[in-house]
Design a protein around this motif. Sequence first.
Motif, PDB file in Angstrom:
ATOM      1  N   HIS A   1       8.498  -4.989   0.507  1.00 38.67           N
ATOM      2  CA  HIS A   1       8.559  -3.664  -0.293  1.00 38.67           C
ATOM      3  C   HIS A   1       7.333  -2.961  -0.198  1.00 38.67           C
ATOM      4  CE1 HIS A   1       6.524  -5.015  -3.789  1.00 38.67           C
ATOM      5  NE2 HIS A   1       7.136  -6.072  -3.988  1.00 38.67           N
ATOM      6  N   GLY A   2       7.423  -1.678  -0.712  1.00 35.44           N
ATOM      7  CA  GLY A   2       6.157  -0.868  -0.668  1.00 35.44           C
ATOM      8  C   GLY A   2       5.410  -0.627  -2.005  1.00 35.44           C
ATOM      9  N   SER A   3       4.811   0.319  -2.324  1.00 36.68           N
ATOM     10  CA  SER A   3       3.949   0.439  -3.519  1.00 36.68           C
ATOM     11  C   SER A   3       4.891   0.744  -4.606  1.00 36.68           C
ATOM     12  CB  SER A   3       2.605   1.016  -3.276  1.00 36.68           C
ATOM     13  OG  SER A   3       3.155   2.525  -3.020  1.00 36.68           O
ATOM     14  N   ALA A   4       5.937   1.446  -4.401  1.00 38.39           N
ATOM     15  CA  ALA A   4       6.960   1.752  -5.428  1.00 38.39           C
ATOM     16  C   ALA A   4       6.247   2.652  -6.528  1.00 38.39           C
ATOM     17  CB  ALA A   4       7.893   0.622  -6.004  1.00 38.39           C
TER      18      ALA A   4
ATOM     19  N   ILE B   1       0.842  -1.105   0.222  1.00 36.01           N
ATOM     20  CA  ILE B   1       0.026  -0.229  -0.034  1.00 36.01           C
ATOM     21  C   ILE B   1       1.108   1.231   0.096  1.00 36.01           C
ATOM     22  CG2 ILE B   1      -2.051  -0.783   1.012  1.00 36.01           C
ATOM     23  CD1 ILE B   1       0.061   0.859   3.349  1.00 36.01           C
TER      24      ILE B   1
ATOM     25  N   ASN C   1       9.721  -6.689  -9.586  1.00 36.07           N
ATOM     26  CA  ASN C   1      10.244  -8.180  -9.475  1.00 36.07           C
ATOM     27  C   ASN C   1       9.002  -8.766  -8.547  1.00 36.07           C
ATOM     28  OD1 ASN C   1      11.036 -10.497  -9.070  1.00 36.07           O
ATOM     29  ND2 ASN C   1      13.458  -9.818  -8.590  1.00 36.07           N
TER      30      ASN C   1
ATOM     31  N   LYS D   1       7.005   5.072  -8.228  1.00 40.31           N
ATOM     32  CA  LYS D   1       7.666   5.522  -9.668  1.00 40.31           C
ATOM     33  C   LYS D   1       7.642   4.269 -10.795  1.00 40.31           C
ATOM     34  CE  LYS D   1      12.469   4.714  -8.637  1.00 40.31           C
ATOM     35  NZ  LYS D   1      13.763   4.955  -7.916  1.00 40.31           N
TER      36      LYS D   1
ATOM     37  N   SER E   1       1.661   4.823   1.713  1.00 36.92           N
ATOM     38  CA  SER E   1       1.128   5.566   2.921  1.00 36.92           C
ATOM     39  C   SER E   1       1.848   6.713   2.921  1.00 36.92           C
ATOM     40  CB  SER E   1       1.828   4.917   4.216  1.00 36.92           C
ATOM     41  OG  SER E   1       0.795   3.859   4.770  1.00 36.92           O
TER      42      SER E   1
ATOM     43  N   TYR F   1      14.307  -5.809 -14.110  1.00 37.83           N
ATOM     44  CA  TYR F   1      15.268  -4.797 -14.280  1.00 37.83           C
ATOM     45  C   TYR F   1      16.268  -4.743 -13.062  1.00 37.83           C
ATOM     46  CZ  TYR F   1      13.787  -1.681 -10.584  1.00 37.83           C
ATOM     47  OH  TYR F   1      13.423  -1.223  -9.080  1.00 37.83           O
TER      48      TYR F   1
HETATM   49  N1  LIG Z   1       3.951  -2.933   3.423  1.00 43.49           N
HETATM   50  C1  LIG Z   1       3.857  -1.854   2.777  1.00 43.49           C
HETATM   51  O1  LIG Z   1       2.761  -1.849   2.043  1.00 43.49           O
HETATM   52  C2  LIG Z   1       4.550  -0.927   2.658  1.00 43.49           C
HETATM   53  C3  LIG Z   1       6.257  -1.369   2.875  1.00 43.49           C
HETATM   54  C4  LIG Z   1       7.163  -0.022   2.582  1.00 43.49           C
HETATM   55  C5  LIG Z   1       6.556   1.045   2.002  1.00 43.49           C
HETATM   56  N2  LIG Z   1       5.314   1.427   1.745  1.00 43.49           N
HETATM   57  C6  LIG Z   1       4.858   2.598   1.184  1.00 43.49           C
HETATM   58  O2  LIG Z   1       5.106   2.136  -0.122  1.00 43.49           O
HETATM   59  C7  LIG Z   1       5.354   3.697  -0.789  1.00 43.49           C
HETATM   60  C8  LIG Z   1       6.688   3.662  -1.379  1.00 43.49           C
HETATM   61  O3  LIG Z   1       7.609   3.827  -0.541  1.00 43.49           O
HETATM   62  P1  LIG Z   1       9.165   3.575  -0.937  1.00 43.49           P
HETATM   63  O4  LIG Z   1       9.503   4.104  -2.065  1.00 43.49           O
HETATM   64  O5  LIG Z   1      10.107   4.304   0.310  1.00 43.49           O
HETATM   65  O6  LIG Z   1       9.413   2.155  -0.643  1.00 43.49           O
HETATM   66  P2  LIG Z   1       9.135   1.001  -1.937  1.00 43.49           P
HETATM   67  O7  LIG Z   1       9.637  -0.448  -1.230  1.00 43.49           O
HETATM   68  O8  LIG Z   1       7.810   0.963  -2.359  1.00 43.49           O
HETATM   69  O9  LIG Z   1      10.271   1.169  -3.171  1.00 43.49           O
HETATM   70  C9  LIG Z   1      11.453   1.710  -2.872  1.00 43.49           C
HETATM   71  C10 LIG Z   1      12.210   1.307  -4.369  1.00 43.49           C
HETATM   72  O10 LIG Z   1      12.769   0.025  -4.072  1.00 43.49           O
HETATM   73  C11 LIG Z   1      12.694  -0.876  -5.225  1.00 43.49           C
HETATM   74  N3  LIG Z   1      11.499  -1.789  -5.253  1.00 43.49           N
HETATM   75  C12 LIG Z   1      10.769  -1.940  -4.497  1.00 43.49           C
HETATM   76  N4  LIG Z   1       9.995  -2.880  -4.847  1.00 43.49           N
HETATM   77  C13 LIG Z   1      10.531  -3.795  -5.619  1.00 43.49           C
HETATM   78  C14 LIG Z   1      10.218  -4.830  -6.588  1.00 43.49           C
HETATM   79  N5  LIG Z   1       9.156  -5.566  -6.163  1.00 43.49           N
HETATM   80  N6  LIG Z   1      11.118  -5.160  -7.367  1.00 43.49           N
HETATM   81  C15 LIG Z   1      12.209  -4.098  -7.987  1.00 43.49           C
HETATM   82  N7  LIG Z   1      12.202  -3.049  -7.240  1.00 43.49           N
HETATM   83  C16 LIG Z   1      11.658  -2.666  -6.185  1.00 43.49           C
HETATM   84  C17 LIG Z   1      12.167   0.425  -6.325  1.00 43.49           C
HETATM   85  O11 LIG Z   1      13.553   0.926  -6.772  1.00 43.49           O
HETATM   86  C18 LIG Z   1      11.506   1.483  -5.391  1.00 43.49           C
HETATM   87  O12 LIG Z   1      11.663   2.810  -6.000  1.00 43.49           O
HETATM   88  C19 LIG Z   1       5.150   4.801   0.298  1.00 43.49           C
HETATM   89  O13 LIG Z   1       3.760   5.270   0.393  1.00 43.49           O
HETATM   90  C20 LIG Z   1       5.451   3.908   1.559  1.00 43.49           C
HETATM   91  O14 LIG Z   1       4.655   4.322   2.570  1.00 43.49           O
HETATM   92  C21 LIG Z   1       4.497   0.434   1.917  1.00 43.49           C
END
Ligand SMILES: NC(=O)c1ccc[n+]([C@@H]2O[C@H](COP(=O)([O-])OP(=O)(O)OC[C@H]3O[C@@H](n4cnc5c(N)ncnc54)[C@H](O)[C@@H]3O)[C@@H](O)[C@H]2O)c1
Length: 378
Positions: A300-303, A71, A313, A305, A73, A353
Amino acid sequence: MSKYRIAWLPGDGIGIEVMDATRIVLDGLELDADYVHGDIGWDFWCGEGDAFPQRTIQLLKEVDAALFGAITSKPVKAAEAELAAKLKGQGLTYRSPIVRMRQQFDLYVCLRPCKAYPGNPLNYKEGIDLVVFRENTEDLYAGVEFHPVPPELAATLGALSKPFAPFGRLAGDEYAVSCKINTKKGSERIVRAAFEFAKKHGRKKVTIVHKANVVRASDGLFLEEARNVAKDFPDIQTDDANVDAIGMWLLKNPFNYDVLVAPNLYGDVISDLCAQMVGGLGFGCSGNIGEKLAVFEPTHGSAPKHAGKQKANPIATILAAKMMLDWLGEKEKAERLATAVAAVIAEGRVRTYDMGGGSTTQDMGRAVAAKLPVSARK
Ligand SMILES: NC(=O)c1ccc[n+]([C@@H]2O[C@H](COP(=O)([O-])OP(=O)(O)OC[C@H]3O[C@@H](n4cnc5c(N)ncnc54)[C@H](O)[C@@H]3O)[C@@H](O)[C@H]2O)c1
């Protein structure tokens, strides 16, 4: 009727894409399950004022397990700014649905295995195989926070705590207080879960992570409870380390560690470090496990970008599905899934990637499904 009812919670951003790819793998395994969609995430906050609506809470009461994507946040003020006009000014406060879910369903174990699959170009070192147990309901995530600090709280802290004196002279909106609350019960049960896991899986050592030399009350209690639990497991080696030091030691000598157990925030931090050593966020999987319900997710989060680009992945989510299969007792399917993931990584033909390739999220899901060994039971 199917054998299992699984809540399917894609959430936001890449959460939706990695879940779709994982479904290809679960369908390949022919898991006898109904997947029931649950609403969760940012759109429901903006449109309804609740990112974790009551109907989803009800769904979670009626399922065997849940798989969750990710999600979005945002901090409190940014979240309020994005509320639908009709909901603004009603005193609604955003709280992360996953944190609420962990507390509401008492999912006190956060289990994060970090295993280096051979041939992954992102492995820090081949052969790393760590398991992090993170306490999941209390500590700094208890949600007991104040900003501005109300005068009655300042007065009480001023009366009870000498170190509070310099803060007590500030205006209430000049500082904030977040309470780190660790209980005996919460500390005992997460440490016991870590030791039970070590015993069951033939793991040699459990390391207790803390900062009890400085955070003496809450971490002191955690460490004391942990040491008491350790006495019940004389065959398992136990040691402990300060959270700052363990960051350094894990990088220097990852093979000196096996199972690690920590309060909530430290567990969150060290599990990201461990995930990075085995390929990064695209490989970090997690189980939120309670007595009645377990919710599995990538760490990981919702990434945002990468959202909508089919770049993410899905292996972290596919491995979360493996954890779910293990938890459901579907050991054979869990093993077949792990074998397929290992084969795709070792072969190196399909890479997203982050692994240096150009494959899509769906490509990866299809590749893993294609490598599933034929069931011996057929
Ligand atoms: N449990 C959850 O749902 C959770 C956990 C962390 C962050 N968040 C939320 O997600 C949103 C984005 O947060 P963020 O950018 O700090 O963290 P993120 O984990 O979403 O992404 C950070 C970076 O990690 C890489 N990445 C993440 N998942 C990947 C995947 N499956 N494959 C390849 N690369 C990947 C990407 O480069 C990405 O930009 C925020 O709103 C945050 O609050 C949610």
